[in-house]
Design an enzyme around this catalytic site. Structure first.
Site, short mmCIF file in Angstrom:
data_model
loop_
_atom_site.label_atom_id
_atom_site.label_comp_id
_atom_site.label_asym_id
_atom_site.label_seq_id
_atom_site.Cartn_x
_atom_site.Cartn_y
_atom_site.Cartn_z
CB CYS A 142 -0.93 -0.01 1.21
SG CYS A 142 -1.93 1.48 1.30
CB CYS A 201 -3.33 2.61 -1.44
SG CYS A 201 -3.41 0.93 -0.83
CE LYS A 214 -4.99 4.26 -6.07
NZ LYS A 214 -5.48 2.92 -5.99
CE1 TYR A 246 -10.83 -1.98 -6.29
CE2 TYR A 246 -10.96 -4.25 -7.06
CZ TYR A 246 -11.40 -3.24 -6.21
OH TYR A 246 -12.39 -3.49 -5.30
CG HIS A 250 -29.83 22.09 -3.51
ND1 HIS A 250 -29.82 21.14 -4.52
CD2 HIS A 250 -30.10 23.28 -4.11
CE1 HIS A 250 -30.08 21.74 -5.67
NE2 HIS A 250 -30.25 23.02 -5.46
CD GLU A 256 -29.05 18.06 -3.89
OE1 GLU A 256 -30.03 18.41 -3.22
OE2 GLU A 256 -28.42 18.80 -4.67
P1 NDP Z 1 -7.89 -7.68 -10.43
O1 NDP Z 1 -8.20 -8.99 -9.85
O2 NDP Z 1 -8.66 -6.49 -9.99
O3 NDP Z 1 -8.05 -7.77 -12.01
C1 NDP Z 1 -7.35 -8.73 -12.73
C2 NDP Z 1 -7.69 -8.55 -14.19
O4 NDP Z 1 -6.87 -9.41 -14.93
C3 NDP Z 1 -9.13 -8.88 -14.51
O5 NDP Z 1 -9.61 -7.98 -15.47
C4 NDP Z 1 -9.00 -10.29 -15.10
O6 NDP Z 1 -9.96 -10.57 -16.07
C5 NDP Z 1 -7.67 -10.19 -15.80
N1 NDP Z 1 -7.04 -11.46 -16.00
C6 NDP Z 1 -6.62 -12.35 -15.09
N2 NDP Z 1 -6.04 -13.40 -15.69
C7 NDP Z 1 -6.10 -13.18 -17.01
C8 NDP Z 1 -5.68 -13.88 -18.15
N3 NDP Z 1 -5.06 -15.05 -18.02
N4 NDP Z 1 -5.90 -13.35 -19.36
C9 NDP Z 1 -6.52 -12.16 -19.49
N5 NDP Z 1 -6.95 -11.43 -18.46
C10 NDP Z 1 -6.74 -11.95 -17.23
O7 NDP Z 1 -6.32 -7.50 -10.23
P2 NDP Z 1 -5.37 -6.23 -10.27
O8 NDP Z 1 -4.05 -6.77 -10.63
O9 NDP Z 1 -5.97 -5.13 -11.08
O10 NDP Z 1 -5.36 -5.78 -8.76
C11 NDP Z 1 -5.08 -6.71 -7.74
C12 NDP Z 1 -5.89 -6.44 -6.52
O11 NDP Z 1 -5.35 -5.35 -5.81
C13 NDP Z 1 -7.34 -6.04 -6.78
O12 NDP Z 1 -8.18 -7.13 -7.00
C14 NDP Z 1 -7.68 -5.29 -5.53
O13 NDP Z 1 -8.08 -6.20 -4.55
C15 NDP Z 1 -6.38 -4.63 -5.17
N6 NDP Z 1 -6.35 -3.23 -5.61
C16 NDP Z 1 -7.21 -2.34 -5.05
C17 NDP Z 1 -7.23 -1.03 -5.45
C18 NDP Z 1 -8.19 -0.09 -4.82
O14 NDP Z 1 -8.73 -0.39 -3.75
N7 NDP Z 1 -8.48 1.06 -5.43
C19 NDP Z 1 -6.34 -0.53 -6.48
C20 NDP Z 1 -5.49 -1.55 -7.02
C21 NDP Z 1 -5.50 -2.84 -6.60
P3 NDP Z 1 -11.34 -11.31 -15.72
O15 NDP Z 1 -12.13 -10.33 -14.93
O16 NDP Z 1 -11.90 -11.62 -17.04
O17 NDP Z 1 -10.96 -12.52 -14.91
#
Ligand code: NDP
Length: 443
Positions: free
Chosen positions: A43, A48, A51, A174, A432, A437
């Site tokens: 984080c 976080c 980012k 994400y 408002h 709201e």
């Molecule tokens: P996510 O799990 O959010 O997303 C992973 C993405 O990768 C999905 O779109 C998934 O597609 C795709 N994917 C996975 N495997 C394949 C594959 N073999 N081929 C093609 N596409 C694939 O992971 P992130 O890496 O974005 O983030 C990790 C975690 O970190 C998040 O889940 C979240 O918990 C945390 N995070 C939180 C944030 C916040 O609170 N703002 C910001 C950043 C990260 P599909 O959906 O089709 O499986």
């Protein structure tokens, strides 16, 4: 006096481990905590915090665009990437030092370097020193999944020596969505490739539609329903999942954001008999206890919910349970979460399909143009969607897309966690003019 050197040994100085170590120490436990990298974990160091600093910087280009319609002439505005990176690095260094300092003030022994389990009660540190512990907490987090080939991940995106002209991002979660907006706002031509027709699987379908609209409105070339066929020297080749057609996309840098894997290798977990699931995450119960009675795990390494506030809550609950005489189990319901897209997305509770699968619901929604953009020419809508359980009028889901969505949902999540009904929203006075709201005006 205990037979062990310390009561608690924490492996990992990220959000979950630091909270657990500090609270356990405040409960009177003798605590040692080891971190192999930098204090603060994902984080603070590469998640976080940096980012969000990048999001703030990226949003300035929108503000400059919008300002024109509000009478401003802003000439000669330029952006310097190294300045942003250096500023971000300074802030991270400050926070990281504060994390370690907080632990020391709580009288925990702060160990810089790797710790591995030799047996369930013995840890070996870099340099060979051994420490015995009554309880061990594993809070080592995760790391990006990396496909073979010339791909960067979010880890490297925070340290690019220069901004590329063109960037391809593979993934629809994400990180992919947030970084697509960050780089687009900083002037990079971004192509986002993801395999589902819409990004952000798991979010409410209408939110996903708004997310795709938001990406395109921000200039991102959003390619839903595509696979990456090949990473080439000049970019990537993508394949349409429906037609099989391929297309080359030029980019100097290709970034992957395909989820994260736990850092459970070479920790000595196998030797201690700690059970992992099929993806390598540590299996735990609602007390964050593994199958080995004195070994616990919290945070991303458990594969429950990979969000900082959850790791912190898990770490705190563990310390209260084991060292505070206050058994506190963890449930993972009603977790508010935000995607810091531009516009932002925030949600708490059930999606409409999930709520419908559990029984009758009433759905209220407002989709409107934000007053913020009335003079700016920006075409961007706010979505506020409330899902109510028909049987007892309880709000079971809230989804907001628009400026300040995370701030709105965080505050509303208190009411929803308390069991707010739609009638409670209705009897709340509006403030408002605000975006929030609409939440109390939905009919
Ligand atoms: P996510 O799990 O959010 O997303 C992973 C993405 O990768 C999905 O779109 C998934 O597609 C795709 N994917 C996975 N495997 C394949 C594959 N073999 N081929 C093609 N596409 C694939 O992971 P992130 O890496 O974005 O983030 C990790 C975690 O970190 C998040 O889940 C979240 O918990 C945390 N995070 C939180 C944030 C916040 O609170 N703002 C910001 C950043 C990260 P599909 O959906 O089709 O499986």
């Amino acid at each position: 006096m205990s037979q062990y050197d310390v009561d608690l040994f924490v492996i990992g100085g990220g959000s979950g481990g630091v909270r657990a170590g500090r609270i356990a120490a405040e409960h009177g436990a003798r605590v040692a905590i080891a971190e192999a990298d930098r204090w603060g974990g994902t984080c603070v160091i590469r998640g976080c915090v940096p980012k969000k600093l990048f999001v703030y910087a990226s949003e300035v280009s929108r503000a400059i665009d919008d300002a024109r319609g509000q009478g401003w002439t802003i000439e000669g505005a330029t952006f310097d990437w190294p300045t942003l990176v250096a500023g971000k690095d300074r802030e991270i260094a400050r926070l990281s030092a504060a994390y370690a300092d907080r632990l020391r003030r709580a009288k925990a022994e702060v160990i810089e370097g790797r710790a591995t389990l030799v047996d369930p009660h013995t840890l070996e540190l870099a340099g060979g020193r051994r420490v015995t512990a009554g309880t061990v907490l594993v809070a080592v987090g995760g790391t990006p999944r990396r496909p073979p080939g010339d791909w960067i991940t979010s880890d490297e995106a925070f340290h690019l020596p220069a901004l590329p002209a063109r960037l391809v991002i593979h993934g629809g979660g994400y990180i992919a969505v947030e970084f697509a907006h960050i780089f687009a706002g900083l002037g990079v031509a971004v192509t986002l490739i993801h395999r589902e027709p819409l990004p952000l699987r798991g979010f409410d379908p209408e939110v996903r539609e708004e997310a795709a609209i938001g990406l395109r409105a921000h200039g991102v070339d959003e390619l839903g329903g595509f696979d990456v066929a090949e990473r080439t020297e000049t970019g990537v080749v993508v394949r349409d999942r429906e037609t099989g057609d391929t297309r080359a996309i030029a980019a100097e840098i290709a970034m992957t954001a395909l989820g994260r894997r736990p850092m459970t290798t070479e920790l000595g977990l196998e030797a201690c008999g700690v059970a992992l699931d099929a993806n390598g995450f540590i299996s735990v119960d609602e007390w964050s206890r593994t199958n080995v009675p004195n070994i616990y795990a919290v945070g991303d390494v458990t594969g429950r919910v990979a969000l900082t506030p959850i790791a912190i809550r898990e770490g705190h609950a563990f310390a209260d349970t084991v060292f505070g005489g206050r058994p506190t189990s963890i449930t993972h319901d009603l977790i508010p979460t935000a995607v810091f897209a531009q516009p932002a997305i925030a949600t708490v509770g059930l999606t409409e399909p999930d709520a419908r699968a559990r029984g009758d619901v009433r759905v209220f929604r407002a989709r409107f143009k934000s007053m913020r953009y009335a003079l700016t020419g920006r075409v961007e809508h706010v979505l506020i969607k409330v899902i109510v359980r028909a049987s007892d009028d309880v709000v079971v889901g809230l989804h907001v897309v628009g400026p300040d969505a995370p701030e709105i949902v965080q505050a509303a999540a208190i009411a929803i966690t308390m069991g707010a009904k739609k009638s409670d929203l209705d009897r709340t006075f509006a403030m408002h003019p605000t975006t929030a709201e609409e939440l109390v005006l939905l009919r």
